[in-house]
Design a protein around this motif. Structure first.
Motif, PDB file in Angstrom:
ATOM      1  N   GLY A  28       0.833  -1.192   0.000  1.00  0.00           N
ATOM      2  CA  GLY A  28       0.000   0.000   0.000  1.00  0.00           C
ATOM      3  C   GLY A  28       0.868   1.243   0.000  1.00  0.00           C
ATOM      4  O   GLY A  28       2.049   1.174   0.353  1.00  0.00           O
ATOM      5  N   ASP A  29       0.291   2.386  -0.361  1.00  0.00           N
ATOM      6  CA  ASP A  29       1.121   3.604  -0.307  1.00  0.00           C
ATOM      7  C   ASP A  29       1.309   4.057   1.143  1.00  0.00           C
ATOM      8  O   ASP A  29       2.419   4.371   1.556  1.00  0.00           O
ATOM      9  CB  ASP A  29       0.604   4.720  -1.232  1.00  0.00           C
ATOM     10  N   GLY A  30       0.256   4.031   1.938  1.00  0.00           N
ATOM     11  CA  GLY A  30       0.410   4.391   3.347  1.00  0.00           C
ATOM     12  C   GLY A  30       1.422   3.497   4.038  1.00  0.00           C
ATOM     13  O   GLY A  30       2.183   3.930   4.906  1.00  0.00           O
ATOM     14  N   GLU A  31       1.468   2.236   3.628  1.00  0.00           N
ATOM     15  CA  GLU A  31       2.406   1.270   4.219  1.00  0.00           C
ATOM     16  C   GLU A  31       3.862   1.718   4.068  1.00  0.00           C
ATOM     17  O   GLU A  31       4.725   1.341   4.872  1.00  0.00           O
ATOM     18  CB  GLU A  31       2.207  -0.099   3.548  1.00  0.00           C
ATOM     19  N   VAL A  66       2.986  -0.846  -5.973  1.00  0.00           N
ATOM     20  CA  VAL A  66       2.494   0.042  -4.919  1.00  0.00           C
ATOM     21  C   VAL A  66       1.095   0.523  -5.300  1.00  0.00           C
ATOM     22  O   VAL A  66       0.895   1.093  -6.377  1.00  0.00           O
ATOM     23  CB  VAL A  66       3.426   1.254  -4.727  1.00  0.00           C
ATOM     24  N   ASP A  67       0.160   0.267  -4.419  1.00  0.00           N
ATOM     25  CA  ASP A  67      -1.217   0.725  -4.632  1.00  0.00           C
ATOM     26  C   ASP A  67      -1.280   2.214  -4.271  1.00  0.00           C
ATOM     27  O   ASP A  67      -1.553   2.569  -3.128  1.00  0.00           O
ATOM     28  CB  ASP A  67      -2.161  -0.100  -3.745  1.00  0.00           C
ATOM     29  N   ARG A  68      -1.034   3.060  -5.275  1.00  0.00           N
ATOM     30  CA  ARG A  68      -0.922   4.496  -5.012  1.00  0.00           C
ATOM     31  C   ARG A  68      -2.298   5.138  -5.142  1.00  0.00           C
ATOM     32  O   ARG A  68      -2.622   5.786  -6.144  1.00  0.00           O
ATOM     33  CB  ARG A  68       0.068   5.114  -5.998  1.00  0.00           C
ATOM     34  N   ASN A  69      -3.116   4.935  -4.106  1.00  0.00           N
ATOM     35  CA  ASN A  69      -4.439   5.561  -4.151  1.00  0.00           C
ATOM     36  C   ASN A  69      -4.453   6.902  -3.418  1.00  0.00           C
ATOM     37  O   ASN A  69      -5.461   7.600  -3.402  1.00  0.00           O
ATOM     38  CB  ASN A  69      -5.523   4.616  -3.613  1.00  0.00           C
ATOM     39  N   GLY A  70      -3.323   7.258  -2.849  1.00  0.00           N
ATOM     40  CA  GLY A  70      -3.190   8.596  -2.269  1.00  0.00           C
ATOM     41  C   GLY A  70      -3.892   8.798  -0.936  1.00  0.00           C
ATOM     42  O   GLY A  70      -3.856   9.897  -0.391  1.00  0.00           O
ATOM     43  N   VAL A  71      -4.509   7.736  -0.430  1.00  0.00           N
ATOM     44  CA  VAL A  71      -5.219   7.890   0.840  1.00  0.00           C
ATOM     45  C   VAL A  71      -4.857   6.786   1.825  1.00  0.00           C
ATOM     46  O   VAL A  71      -4.355   5.728   1.443  1.00  0.00           O
ATOM     47  CB  VAL A  71      -6.768   7.901   0.635  1.00  0.00           C
ATOM     48  N   GLN A  72      -5.099   7.066   3.076  1.00  0.00           N
ATOM     49  CA  GLN A  72      -4.945   6.091   4.145  1.00  0.00           C
ATOM     50  C   GLN A  72      -6.013   6.398   5.186  1.00  0.00           C
ATOM     51  O   GLN A  72      -6.876   7.249   4.939  1.00  0.00           O
ATOM     52  CB  GLN A  72      -3.517   6.137   4.700  1.00  0.00           C
ATOM     53  N   ILE A  73      -5.989   5.730   6.321  1.00  0.00           N
ATOM     54  CA  ILE A  73      -7.148   5.804   7.219  1.00  0.00           C
ATOM     55  C   ILE A  73      -7.438   7.241   7.675  1.00  0.00           C
ATOM     56  O   ILE A  73      -8.577   7.687   7.694  1.00  0.00           O
ATOM     57  CB  ILE A  73      -6.958   4.892   8.452  1.00  0.00           C
TER      58      ILE A  73
HETATM   59 MG   LIG Z   1      -3.557   3.938   0.432  1.00  0.00          MG
END
Ligand SMILES: [Mg+2]
Lengths: 288, 321
Positions: A152-155, A180-187
């Motif tokens: 993940g990106d946050g990871e 890398v799952d670059r969705n630009g968001v995390q929790i």
């Molecule tokens: Mg993410």
């Protein structure tokens, strides 16, 4: 050993839609879990399991298979749905997700015996280290299979990821491909607000990696990235797949609040209908 | 068994020799290095089999994951570092990557106890047994001298299927076992038969326990001495039998008295055969710099403390009757 026959590229969108529907159904039934990231990775997983990976669902332990390590264990629903649709186990079993006694644990657990599952994972920042170990073993045995690791990106905020990134380049692991799952968001929100990752491609480059970017919802773009990843002798490759959390369901796309949320059963019906309509529309557009 | 020290040797030397020997026999054995290879006994293997030695640098968390990946591919990875770094820096990787995946990874925990000496508290592993012992699937070994550490290392590599932690020390210490008995994981050794109390010791403190037993003998007290070289799985049968036959147990370890050997035995006897107990080991504090012998003396980990506490224990035992 015969490997699974790769699908025509034209078949991928329809398979991805079926996988998304299964993700929604299983999560609605489970009542808890992570919908956003699972939908966002559906196109990447479809491309991998139906077009790129050397694997054989009838022989999960085939020694020459490509290995897929899911480091972000919380998106297990998309892995499970993909494995089921690829033929590793019955699609109906997806409805046991997160239930007591299920082989489909909330975060993947090998001790429950799910075929096709390579690693128990769920604590962030560990999957790439394991993938590095597998890639070193592959090199030491002069094998040609590849190791894919989904992060993940946050990871990437976990320091241990960069320990393993350093090691992969040091040991010239060109049999290792990170996505890398670059969705630009995390929790907590946008990655760039929580703890900025940019310039992300430069970070990987400076660690000695072959870096590729792709549109994680364009099958042609994902395929080109995966082929390019195979062509960097001596270097590990990373594909920064730009994705949209919740992709496929307009009302939740890009909304980080859907990271750890699931649809109600009523919402699930609507979401599945939306997916069906869009697929029909896409096919109608393609014919006309 | 007669008390004969064949010369002082660091237990880490036994680990290095065991790794080399098992590596010679089995080409699947690989070693991972985190910079301190000669300090943790891996240099012999690395020099003999450079193609099976993987340098990962000062990155213990990554080392645990790499070991897991190698093990999933059928290799037998051995990763040795200081016990403090294994147990604490990489604890989450050990819990999830190693133990939850239940892979055959051998973790060497060097620099056990205050006998590490001048390096001081940061490098003296005193909580590693506690951390490792609570992890599902983990086997925990704590051999008593260099000769036994070699056997333990070979056993960990050749007999186990899941994760194993082996603890060993840095300073030369009495090498007194003769290596003639096989190392049976999970089976405590009865080093001396006695009936007044049981001294259950592990690691460097086994030698001290034997010395204490001789002193006690001269005072008319007969001590039963157990070498608990496997902390997990604990040899419940031998320990409970000792509890029944001697009615009192004193534990001795170069570790915090909570969570380690003392804790493990207290949990066991509390459930099945409660007897009065005493505990020799670290008491809820950090170590410090000094030389091995004087630090062990200062923290009450020599035979003299075992004798003192044994006398108190025997008195308590008879008072209770
Ligand atoms: Mg993410």
């Amino acid at each position: 050993m015969a490997q699974r026959k790769a699908c025509d590229t034209e078949a991928l969108p329809r398979i991805a839609t079926e996988i998304r529907k299964s993700v929604i159904r299983s999560l609605a039934e489970a009542g808890s879990g992570h919908l956003g990231g699972s939908l966002g990775l559906a196109d990447v997983f479809t491309t991998l399991y139906f077009s790129v990976l050397k694997h054989d669902p009838s022989f999960p332990q085939w020694p020459d298979r490509d290995r897929l390590i899911l480091s972000i264990g919380h998106v297990a629903p998309v892995l499970y749905a993909t494995l089921a649709h690829a033929g590793y186990f019955p699609v109906g079993e997806l409805m046991t997700l997160r239930k007591q006694g299920s082989r489909l644990q909330g975060h993947p657990g090998r001790d429950h015996g799910l075929p096709g599952l390579e690693l128990s994972a769920g604590s962030l920042g560990q999957g790439l280290s394991v993938a590095v170990g597998m890639a070193i073993a592959g090199k030491s045995d002069q094998k040609s299979h590849k190791i894919y690791a989904i992060l993940g990106d946050g990871e990437l905020q976990e320091g241990s990821v960069w320990e393993s990134a350093m090691a992969a380049a040091h040991h010239h692991l060109d049999n290792l491909i990170v996505i890398v799952d670059r969705n630009g968001v995390q929790i907590d929100g946008k990655t760039e607000d929580v703890m900025g990752l940019e310039p992300l491609a430069d970070k990987w480059k400076s660690f000695g990696w072959h870096v590729i970017s792709c549109n994680g919802h364009d099958f042609g773009s994902i395929l080109r990235a995966l082929y390019s990843a195979a062509g960097a002798p001596g270097l590990p490759s990373v594909i920064i797949a730009n994705t949209i959390m919740g992709k496929g369901i307009k009302s939740i796309e890009g909304n980080y609040q859907w990271h750890g949320k699931v649809p109600t059963k009523e919402q699930a019906v609507d979401f599945i209908q939306e997916l069906s309509e869009n697929t029909n529309q896409r096919e109608f557009d393609a014919i006309n | 068994m007669p008390l004969i020290n064949r010369g002082n040797r660091p237990t880490k030397a036994g680990f290095g020799e065991g790794l080399l020997e098992a590596g010679k026999r089995n080409p699947l054995v690989m070693a991972i290095g985190a910079d301190i290879t000669s300090s943790v006994g891996v240099n012999l293997f690395a020099e003999a089999y450079p193609e099976r030695f993987i340098s990962i640098g000062i990155a213990e968390q990554n080392c645990m994951g790499v070991a897991t990946g190698l093990a999933l591919e059928g290799k037998i990875p051995v990763f040795s570092t200081y016990g403090v770094f294994a147990a604490h820096r990489a604890a989450d990787q050990i819990r999830i990557s190693v133990c939850y995946n239940n892979v055959h990874v051998i973790i060497g925990g060097a620099h056990a106890g205050v006998s590490v000496g001048p390096d001081g508290a940061t490098h003296q592993a005193l909580e590693d047994l506690a951390v490792m012992r609570v992890l599902p699937n983990m086997t925990v070994l704590s051999p008593c001298d260099a000769t036994q550490t070699k056997l333990a290392t070979i056993a960990a590599i050749e007999q186990c299927h899941g994760p194993v932690y082996i603890r060993f020390g840095r300073e030369p210490m009495p090498d007194f076992t003769d290596g003639s008995k096989p190392y049976t994981i999970g089976k405590a050794e009865i080093l001396r038969q006695g009936h007044d109390l049981t001294i259950a010791a592990t690691g460097h403190l086994v030698w001290e326990a034997l010395k204490a037993a001789e002193t006690l003998q001269s005072r008319g007290i007969s001590a039963h001495v157990l070498n608990i070289h496997t902390i997990k799985p604990l040899d419940t049968e031998t320990i409970l039998q000792a509890a029944r036959e001697t009615g009192a147990i004193i534990t001795a370890e170069e570790h915090q008295v909570t969570g380690g050997l003392g804790g493990a035995i207290a949990e066991l006897v509390a459930g099945y055969y409660p007897v009065p107990m005493e505990f020799v080991g670290m008491n809820n504090r950090f170590g410090e710099s000094g030389n091995a012998e004087t630090l062990m003396e200062m923290f009450g980990m020599k035979s003299s403390m075992i004798v003192t506490k044994s006398l108190q224990l025997v008195e308590r035992k008879f008072k209770n009757r």
